[in-house]
Scaffold this active site. Structure first.
Site, PDB file in Angstrom:
ATOM      1  N   ASP A 164       0.873  -1.183   0.000  1.00 16.10           N
ATOM      2  CA  ASP A 164       0.000   0.000   0.000  1.00 16.10           C
ATOM      3  C   ASP A 164       0.905   1.226   0.000  1.00 16.10           C
ATOM      4  O   ASP A 164       2.082   1.142   0.345  1.00 16.10           O
ATOM      5  CB  ASP A 164      -0.908   0.023   1.239  1.00 16.10           C
ATOM      6  CG  ASP A 164      -2.163   0.876   1.033  1.00 16.10           C
ATOM      7  OD1 ASP A 164      -3.253   0.288   0.830  1.00 16.10           O
ATOM      8  OD2 ASP A 164      -2.050   2.120   1.057  1.00 16.10           O
TER       9      ASP A 164
ATOM     10  N   HIS B  23     -20.024  -5.460 -14.638  1.00 16.37           N
ATOM     11  CA  HIS B  23     -20.231  -5.335 -13.208  1.00 16.37           C
ATOM     12  C   HIS B  23     -20.977  -4.031 -12.990  1.00 16.37           C
ATOM     13  O   HIS B  23     -20.388  -2.979 -12.912  1.00 16.37           O
ATOM     14  CB  HIS B  23     -18.854  -5.293 -12.524  1.00 16.37           C
ATOM     15  CG  HIS B  23     -18.924  -5.430 -11.042  1.00 16.37           C
ATOM     16  ND1 HIS B  23     -19.741  -6.333 -10.408  1.00 16.37           N
ATOM     17  CD2 HIS B  23     -18.245  -4.794 -10.063  1.00 16.37           C
ATOM     18  CE1 HIS B  23     -19.564  -6.243  -9.108  1.00 16.37           C
ATOM     19  NE2 HIS B  23     -18.662  -5.309  -8.869  1.00 16.37           N
TER      20      HIS B  23
HETATM   21  N1  LIG Z   1     -14.781  -5.859  -8.427  1.00 17.61           N
HETATM   22  C1  LIG Z   1     -15.559  -5.928  -7.377  1.00 17.61           C
HETATM   23  O1  LIG Z   1     -16.438  -6.779  -7.329  1.00 17.61           O
HETATM   24  C2  LIG Z   1     -15.375  -4.973  -6.235  1.00 17.61           C
HETATM   25  C3  LIG Z   1     -16.059  -5.181  -5.031  1.00 17.61           C
HETATM   26  C4  LIG Z   1     -15.821  -4.312  -3.968  1.00 17.61           C
HETATM   27  C5  LIG Z   1     -14.911  -3.260  -4.119  1.00 17.61           C
HETATM   28  N2  LIG Z   1     -14.274  -3.092  -5.308  1.00 17.61           N
HETATM   29  C6  LIG Z   1     -13.293  -2.012  -5.523  1.00 17.61           C
HETATM   30  O2  LIG Z   1     -12.065  -2.360  -4.904  1.00 17.61           O
HETATM   31  C7  LIG Z   1     -11.321  -1.173  -4.628  1.00 17.61           C
HETATM   32  C8  LIG Z   1     -10.784  -1.223  -3.215  1.00 17.61           C
HETATM   33  O3  LIG Z   1     -11.843  -1.241  -2.273  1.00 17.61           O
HETATM   34  P1  LIG Z   1     -11.550  -1.172  -0.700  1.00 17.61           P
HETATM   35  O4  LIG Z   1     -12.840  -1.397  -0.022  1.00 17.61           O
HETATM   36  O5  LIG Z   1     -10.382  -2.013  -0.350  1.00 17.61           O
HETATM   37  O6  LIG Z   1     -11.122   0.368  -0.549  1.00 17.61           O
HETATM   38  P2  LIG Z   1     -10.187   0.976   0.630  1.00 17.61           P
HETATM   39  O7  LIG Z   1     -10.338   2.455   0.555  1.00 17.61           O
HETATM   40  O8  LIG Z   1     -10.462   0.283   1.911  1.00 17.61           O
HETATM   41  O9  LIG Z   1      -8.713   0.560   0.169  1.00 17.61           O
HETATM   42  C9  LIG Z   1      -8.070   1.039  -0.954  1.00 17.61           C
HETATM   43  C10 LIG Z   1      -6.592   1.029  -0.638  1.00 17.61           C
HETATM   44  O10 LIG Z   1      -5.847   1.346  -1.838  1.00 17.61           O
HETATM   45  C11 LIG Z   1      -4.709   2.057  -1.410  1.00 17.61           C
HETATM   46  N3  LIG Z   1      -4.072   2.732  -2.536  1.00 17.61           N
HETATM   47  C12 LIG Z   1      -4.439   3.868  -3.165  1.00 17.61           C
HETATM   48  N4  LIG Z   1      -3.559   4.156  -4.141  1.00 17.61           N
HETATM   49  C13 LIG Z   1      -2.631   3.167  -4.144  1.00 17.61           C
HETATM   50  C14 LIG Z   1      -1.475   2.902  -4.926  1.00 17.61           C
HETATM   51  N5  LIG Z   1      -1.098   3.712  -5.921  1.00 17.61           N
HETATM   52  N6  LIG Z   1      -0.752   1.783  -4.640  1.00 17.61           N
HETATM   53  C15 LIG Z   1      -1.124   0.951  -3.643  1.00 17.61           C
HETATM   54  N7  LIG Z   1      -2.210   1.158  -2.860  1.00 17.61           N
HETATM   55  C16 LIG Z   1      -2.952   2.260  -3.129  1.00 17.61           C
HETATM   56  C17 LIG Z   1      -5.250   3.002  -0.348  1.00 17.61           C
HETATM   57  O11 LIG Z   1      -4.225   3.561   0.441  1.00 17.61           O
HETATM   58  C18 LIG Z   1      -6.177   2.071   0.417  1.00 17.61           C
HETATM   59  O12 LIG Z   1      -5.516   1.438   1.508  1.00 17.61           O
HETATM   60  C19 LIG Z   1     -12.290  -0.011  -4.900  1.00 17.61           C
HETATM   61  O13 LIG Z   1     -12.028   0.553  -6.178  1.00 17.61           O
HETATM   62  C20 LIG Z   1     -13.652  -0.679  -4.895  1.00 17.61           C
HETATM   63  O14 LIG Z   1     -14.610   0.020  -5.652  1.00 17.61           O
HETATM   64  C21 LIG Z   1     -14.488  -3.930  -6.355  1.00 17.61           C
END
Ligand SMILES: NC(=O)c1ccc[n+]([C@@H]2O[C@H](COP(=O)([O-])OP(=O)(O)OC[C@H]3O[C@@H](n4cnc5c(N)ncnc54)[C@H](O)[C@@H]3O)[C@@H](O)[C@H]2O)c1
Length: 311
Positions: A38, A186
């Site tokens: 992260d 999705h």
């Molecule tokens: N495909 C699916 O079915 C599905 C389902 C749920 C969530 N999501 C997506 O998954 C993603 C993450 O969700 P979450 O609940 O973990 O969010 P979150 O905010 O809890 O976590 C995101 C993390 O990404 C980190 N981050 C940001 N930029 C970064 C980089 N350049 N390098 C490394 N880390 C970085 C942040 O610091 C944070 O810790 C979101 O885009 C969400 O919409 C997708």
């Protein structure tokens, strides 16, 4: 406990989705190591330490390695040699937002991550989960320059699981008795496939359409399509991660084990269903190089039209 642990999986982004995915992967106890990264300093190291301390209780030996990275790519050495990389970096939705509202900010994040993955783990199969999913999967393929089969996205496993859960609850049957399928994108253009949904009752496989009224199926389909938004509205901050991480972890496991499992995933479609040149939710056979092949299923005219619309 698994006897031969091998391989390395890296999870980029140690938020809710990333940390739960890393935990699930570690608890499978089949990998040598799981790397969690992260950009928030100390966050992946802290979560890794916490998960490692759960190992004596849950009895698994896979080691979690936490690594802070920078946008310039510092720290990415930790993912070298990964068999699979799961990209979860990016913002989740807030109540009222669509997944598409995230495209600008998440495209910047995902592009940067993908470029670093290409540099440090060129042989890894990449599973994208950041939203908007289909677009971020396509972007990752472009930014990595990886073969199309080597990049896939997670959505169908989750949508299908949500659908199955609602069907099981409606019919008061175990979830294990229910088989559902969703294809397409999705989001709004998700394509549930009721014609392929079955429920096993007293050892007999029955068509879902014989068990529930069309109106009831429609209600479950709508709830499935809005499954993410329903949870976002309840949580107020952040989005779902328990079911999503289960889906991504199962995909990573299928790739790592070269299992040939057929799952609904976001894959590059090249002629199947008469559709070409797009990442789309379809069933695919997964193996060590990612998508072995897209598996076509028989669809009704209406389902096929909806899939073409999604594409
Ligand atoms: N495909 C699916 O079915 C599905 C389902 C749920 C969530 N999501 C997506 O998954 C993603 C993450 O969700 P979450 O609940 O973990 O969010 P979150 O905010 O809890 O976590 C995101 C993390 O990404 C980190 N981050 C940001 N930029 C970064 C980089 N350049 N390098 C490394 N880390 C970085 C942040 O610091 C944070 O810790 C979101 O885009 C969400 O919409 C997708």
């Amino acid at each position: 406990m698994s006897s031969a642990r091998k391989g390395k999986v890296s999870v980029i982004g140690a938020g809710f989705y990333g940390s739960t995915t890393a935990l699930r992967l570690a608890e499978y106890d089949i990998f040598e190591s799981v790397v969690l990264t992260d950009i928030v300093e100390g966050k992946p190291e802290g979560i890794a330490l916490d998960i490692n301390q759960s190992r004596p209780i849950e009895a698994f030996e896979t080691t979690l390695i936490g690594q802070t990275t920078t946008a310039d790519g510092d720290g990415y050495g930790a993912i070298e040699g990964s068999d699979v990389v799961v990209i979860t970096a990016g913002l989740p939705r807030k109540p009222g937002m669509s997944r598409m509202d995230l495209i600008e900010v998440n495209a910047k994040i995902v592009r940067g991550v993908a470029e670093n993955v290409a540099k440090h783990a060129p042989d890894a199969v990449v599973i994208v989960v950041s939203n908007p999913l289909d677009e971020m999967t396509a972007l990752t393929q472009l930014a990595t320059g990886f073969p199309k089969n080597q990049v896939l996205g997670q959505a169908g496993m989750l949508d299908t699981a949500r659908f199955s859960n609602f069907v099981a609850a409606a019919l008061h049957v175990p979830v294990g008795a229910v088989r559902t399928l969703t294809l397409g994108s999705h989001g709004d253009t998700m394509v549930p496939v009721p014609s392929r949904c079955t429920v096993t009752i007293d050892g007999q496989q029955r068509a879902l359409t014989d068990l529930l009224a069309a109106g009831t199926i429609d209600e479950l389909v709508t709830r499935t399509r809005n499954g993410g938004a329903e949870i976002v509205a309840l949580l107020k901050t952040g989005s779902a991660y328990f079911a999503p991480s289960a889906a991504a972890a199962r995909m990573a496991k299928a790739v790592a084990e070269d299992s040939g499992a057929v799952m609904p995933v976001c894959a590059w479609v090249d002629g199947e269903y008469g559709i070409s040149g797009v990442y789309l939710g379809v069933e695919a056979e997964l193996g060590a190089r990612g998508v072995r092949k897209v598996v076509e299923t028989k669809l009704t005219e209406a389902e096929l039209a909806a899939l073409r619309m999604a594409a």
